[in-house]
Design an enzyme around this catalytic site. Structure first.
Site, short mmCIF file in Angstrom:
data_model
loop_
_atom_site.label_atom_id
_atom_site.label_comp_id
_atom_site.label_asym_id
_atom_site.label_seq_id
_atom_site.Cartn_x
_atom_site.Cartn_y
_atom_site.Cartn_z
N ASP A 1 -1.91 -0.67 6.03
CA ASP A 1 -2.15 0.03 7.30
C ASP A 1 -3.61 0.31 7.60
O ASP A 1 -3.94 0.66 8.72
CB ASP A 1 -1.40 1.37 7.30
CG ASP A 1 -2.11 2.42 6.45
OD1 ASP A 1 -2.29 2.19 5.24
OD2 ASP A 1 -2.51 3.46 7.01
N ASP B 1 0.85 -1.19 0.00
CA ASP B 1 0.00 0.00 0.00
C ASP B 1 0.89 1.25 0.00
O ASP B 1 2.09 1.18 0.30
CB ASP B 1 -0.89 -0.04 1.25
CG ASP B 1 -1.68 1.24 1.45
OD1 ASP B 1 -2.37 1.65 0.51
OD2 ASP B 1 -1.58 1.82 2.55
#
Length: 312
Positions: free
Chosen positions: A262, A35
């Site tokens: 996250d 990500d």
């Protein structure tokens, strides 16, 4: 030959690994999906040298490192260019996939769906971005709308600071490939192939009302990368679906899939990956289903994960 495939020089003309590669031992290619915001990107919006070097080491060892983000394809391409990295890209929370610099699939939202999503957001006075084949399109008045909303909300919501809110607005304006329009009619929801509608607000009540209106729909998929955001895409678009297709495209089994993230929009990736690495700053639901928790984003947690938590 794709630029990002560092070991292609060791593949034959049919795309099979040659004997020289096979003699290297029991090495298995890993597919590592990373990500961006809150994971690979620092708070200043850059990929640090430490993280860059760690990615290059994994690529040099034969692993396939992909970027999987809610950001637009144009934004991701520019971030990688500035970092001198070449990787497969899964963009718009899996709405678009580029393999070998070629657009493999593109899940665009129907024109009437985009119009309905806009009508609801506009009625509630929300900031909206449209992710299109020509970049991210947003009303020129959008920044003033967010600044005004910040002034209205701060006296009643002490959970964040003005400094944080102003930096969030800056981050939205720093995206590469932004196109400002004067009126919503300047965006052709069909020809522009809108693949994501992004709604942003500092007003929790406003977002709650919008979610109540959007969530019953079966013709969209809603994800989020933070409490201020509602990210809306095609029902067949998710990071997990995109990661599965990328693995199948390269013949990589689930046992060799790694995901690093996250936030909540990374959950679908974690459901696909065998090795699931949550950032130290990750939300608790992601940490709860992780196999490892690495350092915070500002401490180069991705580099630490790549060097310590992925088996050769």
């Amino acid at each position: 030959m794709p630029e990002w495939c560092f070991l292609c020089v060791e593949m034959d003309e049919f795309g099979e690994w040659n004997d020289e590669t096979r003699l290297k031992g029991d090495w298995n290619m890993k597919l590592i999906a990373i990500d961006l915001d809150g994971t690979l990107l620092s708070r200043t919006g850059v990929i640090t040298e430490t993280n860059q070097d760690a990615i290059r080491r994994r690529q040099a060892e034969g692993d396939l490192v992909a970027i999987s983000s809610g950001r637009s394809i144009h934004d991701i391409e520019e971030l990688l260019r500035r970092s001198r990295l070449t990787c497969p890209i899964l963009s718009g929370n899996g709405a678009i996939a580029f393999y070998e610099n070629e657009r493999i699939y593109y899940h665009a939202l129907p024109k009437d769906v985009v119009q309905e999503l806009w009508d609801v957001a506009h009625e509630h006075g929300a900031y909206v971005e449209f992710y299109t084949n020509a970049g991210v399109k947003v009303l020129r008045s959008g920044t003033d709308l967010l600044k005004g909303e910040l002034d209205e909300v701060l006296p009643h919501d002490q959970s964040f600071t003005r400094e944080w809110g102003e930096r969030e607005i800056e981050i939205q304006n720093e995206q590469f490939g932004l196109t400002y329009v004067d009126a919503i009619e300047d965006i052709d929801f069909e020809a522009d192939e809108v693949y994501k509608v992004f709604v942003y607000s500092f007003d929790r009540r406003k977002l709650h009302e919008l979610r109540k209106l959007y969530e019953p729909r079966t013709d969209i998929l809603i994800t989020t990368a933070g409490w201020t955001k509602i990210e809306i895409g095609h029902p067949n678009a998710s990071k997990g679906m995109a990661l599965t297709q990328l693995a199948e495209h390269h013949g990589i089994p689930q046992a060799d899939i790694v995901a690093i993230g996250d936030n909540l929009n990374d959950i679908s990736m974690f459901e696909v990956a065998e090795t699931r690495i949550a950032m130290g700053n990750a939300v608790d639901p992601l940490k709860d289903i992780s196999t490892h928790i690495t350092k915070d984003v500002e401490d180069d947690g991705v580099a630490y994960a790549l060097d310590h938590y992925i088996d050769d």
